[in-house]
Design a protein around this motif. Structure first.
Motif, PDB file in Angstrom:
ATOM      1  N   MET A 169       0.924  -1.144   0.261  1.00 44.78           N
ATOM      2  CA  MET A 169       0.035   0.034   0.137  1.00 44.78           C
ATOM      3  C   MET A 169       0.845   1.238   0.121  1.00 44.78           C
ATOM      4  N   ASP A 170       0.453   2.194  -0.578  1.00 48.21           N
ATOM      5  CA  ASP A 170       1.148   3.505  -0.724  1.00 48.21           C
ATOM      6  C   ASP A 170       0.476   4.699  -0.057  1.00 48.21           C
ATOM      7  N   ILE A 171       0.813   4.866   1.328  1.00 45.69           N
ATOM      8  CA  ILE A 171       0.427   6.131   1.943  1.00 45.69           C
ATOM      9  C   ILE A 171       1.010   7.281   1.699  1.00 45.69           C
ATOM     10  N   THR A 172       1.920   7.354   0.784  1.00 46.70           N
ATOM     11  CA  THR A 172       2.694   8.639   0.229  1.00 46.70           C
ATOM     12  C   THR A 172       1.394   9.187  -0.684  1.00 46.70           C
ATOM     13  N   CYS A 173       0.827   8.418  -1.477  1.00 47.44           N
ATOM     14  CA  CYS A 173      -0.251   8.969  -2.264  1.00 47.44           C
ATOM     15  C   CYS A 173      -1.558   9.466  -1.594  1.00 47.44           C
ATOM     16  N   GLY A 193       5.990   2.116   5.483  1.00 42.65           N
ATOM     17  CA  GLY A 193       5.767   0.982   5.112  1.00 42.65           C
ATOM     18  C   GLY A 193       5.574  -0.112   6.108  1.00 42.65           C
ATOM     19  N   GLU A 194       6.326  -1.023   6.081  1.00 40.52           N
ATOM     20  CA  GLU A 194       5.895  -2.147   7.015  1.00 40.52           C
ATOM     21  C   GLU A 194       6.339  -1.740   8.618  1.00 40.52           C
ATOM     22  N   LYS A 195       7.135  -0.889   8.709  1.00 37.64           N
ATOM     23  CA  LYS A 195       7.406  -0.133   9.880  1.00 37.64           C
ATOM     24  C   LYS A 195       6.338   0.438  10.767  1.00 37.64           C
ATOM     25  N   PHE A 196       5.611   1.109   9.740  1.00 32.78           N
ATOM     26  CA  PHE A 196       4.372   1.951  10.264  1.00 32.78           C
ATOM     27  C   PHE A 196       3.047   0.896  10.418  1.00 32.78           C
ATOM     28  N   THR A 197       3.019  -0.272   9.823  1.00 28.34           N
ATOM     29  CA  THR A 197       1.907  -1.181   9.912  1.00 28.34           C
ATOM     30  C   THR A 197       2.215  -2.091  11.169  1.00 28.34           C
ATOM     31  N   GLU A 198       3.530  -2.242  11.477  1.00 30.96           N
ATOM     32  CA  GLU A 198       3.657  -3.129  12.779  1.00 30.96           C
ATOM     33  C   GLU A 198       3.662  -2.287  13.962  1.00 30.96           C
ATOM     34  N   LEU A 199       3.961  -0.828  13.995  1.00 26.83           N
ATOM     35  CA  LEU A 199       3.798   0.109  15.088  1.00 26.83           C
ATOM     36  C   LEU A 199       2.218   0.267  15.277  1.00 26.83           C
ATOM     37  N   ALA A 200       1.407   0.234  14.249  1.00 31.10           N
ATOM     38  CA  ALA A 200      -0.122   0.584  14.357  1.00 31.10           C
ATOM     39  C   ALA A 200      -0.627  -0.728  15.214  1.00 31.10           C
ATOM     40  N   ALA A 201      -0.150  -1.761  14.658  1.00 29.97           N
ATOM     41  CA  ALA A 201      -0.714  -2.973  15.033  1.00 29.97           C
ATOM     42  C   ALA A 201      -0.439  -3.127  16.634  1.00 29.97           C
ATOM     43  N   ARG A 202       1.000  -2.703  16.865  1.00 34.32           N
ATOM     44  CA  ARG A 202       1.307  -2.734  18.464  1.00 34.32           C
ATOM     45  C   ARG A 202       0.423  -1.912  19.513  1.00 34.32           C
ATOM     46  N   GLY A 206     -13.789   0.799  19.536  1.00 35.49           N
ATOM     47  CA  GLY A 206     -12.622   0.043  18.700  1.00 35.49           C
ATOM     48  C   GLY A 206     -11.574   0.876  18.526  1.00 35.49           C
ATOM     49  N   TYR A 207     -11.053   0.764  17.111  1.00 38.01           N
ATOM     50  CA  TYR A 207      -9.613   1.346  16.992  1.00 38.01           C
ATOM     51  C   TYR A 207      -9.949   2.370  15.902  1.00 38.01           C
ATOM     52  N   TYR A 208      -9.343   3.687  16.301  1.00 37.65           N
ATOM     53  CA  TYR A 208      -9.604   4.715  15.235  1.00 37.65           C
ATOM     54  C   TYR A 208      -8.250   5.024  14.646  1.00 37.65           C
ATOM     55  N   LEU A 209      -8.464   5.386  13.337  1.00 37.38           N
ATOM     56  CA  LEU A 209      -7.333   5.868  12.545  1.00 37.38           C
ATOM     57  C   LEU A 209      -7.592   7.055  11.866  1.00 37.38           C
ATOM     58  N   MET A 210      -6.696   8.002  11.870  1.00 37.23           N
ATOM     59  CA  MET A 210      -6.836   9.363  11.205  1.00 37.23           C
ATOM     60  C   MET A 210      -5.799   9.806  10.323  1.00 37.23           C
ATOM     61  N   ILE A 211      -5.655   9.860   9.135  1.00 35.43           N
ATOM     62  CA  ILE A 211      -4.472  10.223   8.559  1.00 35.43           C
ATOM     63  C   ILE A 211      -4.710  11.834   8.095  1.00 35.43           C
ATOM     64  N   LYS A 212      -3.832  12.393   8.451  1.00 32.42           N
ATOM     65  CA  LYS A 212      -4.182  14.066   8.003  1.00 32.42           C
ATOM     66  C   LYS A 212      -2.538  14.573   7.922  1.00 32.42           C
ATOM     67  N   PRO A 213      -2.279  15.160   6.657  1.00 29.08           N
ATOM     68  CA  PRO A 213      -0.834  15.522   6.499  1.00 29.08           C
ATOM     69  C   PRO A 213      -0.459  16.606   7.402  1.00 29.08           C
ATOM     70  N   GLY A 214       0.811  16.768   7.580  1.00 29.90           N
ATOM     71  CA  GLY A 214       1.415  17.668   8.352  1.00 29.90           C
ATOM     72  C   GLY A 214       1.502  17.408  10.042  1.00 29.90           C
ATOM     73  N   ALA A 228       6.490  10.991   8.202  1.00 30.54           N
ATOM     74  CA  ALA A 228       7.502  10.084   7.997  1.00 30.54           C
ATOM     75  C   ALA A 228       7.242   8.701   8.426  1.00 30.54           C
ATOM     76  N   LEU A 229       6.708   8.512   9.533  1.00 31.10           N
ATOM     77  CA  LEU A 229       6.489   7.338  10.053  1.00 31.10           C
ATOM     78  C   LEU A 229       5.448   6.826   9.287  1.00 31.10           C
ATOM     79  N   LEU A 230       4.326   7.466   9.052  1.00 29.62           N
ATOM     80  CA  LEU A 230       3.259   6.792   8.002  1.00 29.62           C
ATOM     81  C   LEU A 230       3.826   6.292   6.792  1.00 29.62           C
ATOM     82  N   CYS A 231       4.948   7.015   6.066  1.00 25.40           N
ATOM     83  CA  CYS A 231       5.480   6.526   4.866  1.00 25.40           C
ATOM     84  C   CYS A 231       6.408   5.457   5.186  1.00 25.40           C
TER      85      CYS A 231
END
Length: 228
Positions: free
Chosen positions: A1-5, A194-203, A98-106, A189-192
């Motif tokens: 998945m490309d979070i940069t886009c 890749g796997e590092k972010f996914t692992e952190l989010a799951a943890r 549950g689990y809430y996720l918000m992606i917002k630049p900056g 930077a963490l969002l982008c």
């Protein structure tokens, strides 16, 4: 998945928050939205290892629309400039929590958990009562090392302990609250990463589970109000 886009799309939307720009860039939106749903699917899979209540969910049912209701707002911008989702046992309904996720630049992105909605008086009363009746259990949840290293309990709060509750209660601070939630900030930077972010989010989401379970136990008999 490309979070940069996703970040790129939301950045441009914030700079050009108009219906004309939005409709002219529908393909970019579709690409970003697909990436967001792929991220949600991966998180459902990982969290499902310790929380089977969410395994039946479909990412498309968990996301919130970008369109804003501007009728009662001074800000007439037609679109939210964030991708948001709530991964809960009943989908994106705020209860069960549950689990809430918000992606917002900056650097404005975060992982969240708990009860954000403070407009449901019955839900607030149920959680207050449960904290009042189970102070040691609440204390154990919020002081556990895995929890305390990452979170501080947030929420809208009254100035005083509400009537009917002991002002000297060991959890009096939290009896003032009308909502009880968590936020874990995430950098661009963490969002982008890749796997590092996914692992952190799951943890991080896994660390929230005892907190969410406490609230959901308190809210077991809550019924969402029916729309008129």
């Amino acid at each position: 998945m490309d979070i940069t886009c996703i970040l790129d799309y939301l950045t441009h939307l914030e700079q050009n928050n108009s219906r004309e720009w939005y409709h002219a860039h529908k393909e970019e939106y579709k690409t970003a939205s697909a990436g967001f749903e792929a991220l949600i699917r991966e998180l459902i899979f990982r969290l499902g290892e310790t929380d089977s209540s969410i395994l039946h969910l479909e990412p498309k049912d968990l996301t919130f629309r970008l369109t804003r209701d501007t009728r009662f707002s001074h800000d007439k911008s037609p679109y939210n400039t964030a991708f948001r989702a709530h991964i809960g046992p009943m989908g994106k309904l705020p209860v069960p929590v549950g689990y809430y996720l918000m992606i917002k630049p900056g650097g404005r992105s975060f992982l969240g958990g708990g009860l954000f909605a403070d407009m449901f008086k019955d839900a607030t009363a149920m959680v207050r009562d449960y904290i009042a009746e189970h102070p040691d259990q609440w204390e154990a949840v919020i002081t556990a090392p895995a929890f305390a290293e990452s979170f501080t309990v947030l929420g809208t709060s009254l100035k005083n302990v509400p009537a009917g509750y002991d002002k000297t209660h060991p959890q009096a601070q939290y009896l003032k609250y009308k909502s009880w939630y968590l936020e874990y900030p995430i950098s661009d930077a963490l969002l982008c990463s890749g796997e590092k972010f996914t692992e952190l989010a799951a943890r991080v989401f896994t660390q929230m589970q005892p907190f969410n379970r406490f609230l959901n136990t308190a809210l077991a008999d809550f019924k969402m109000p029916e729309r008129p």
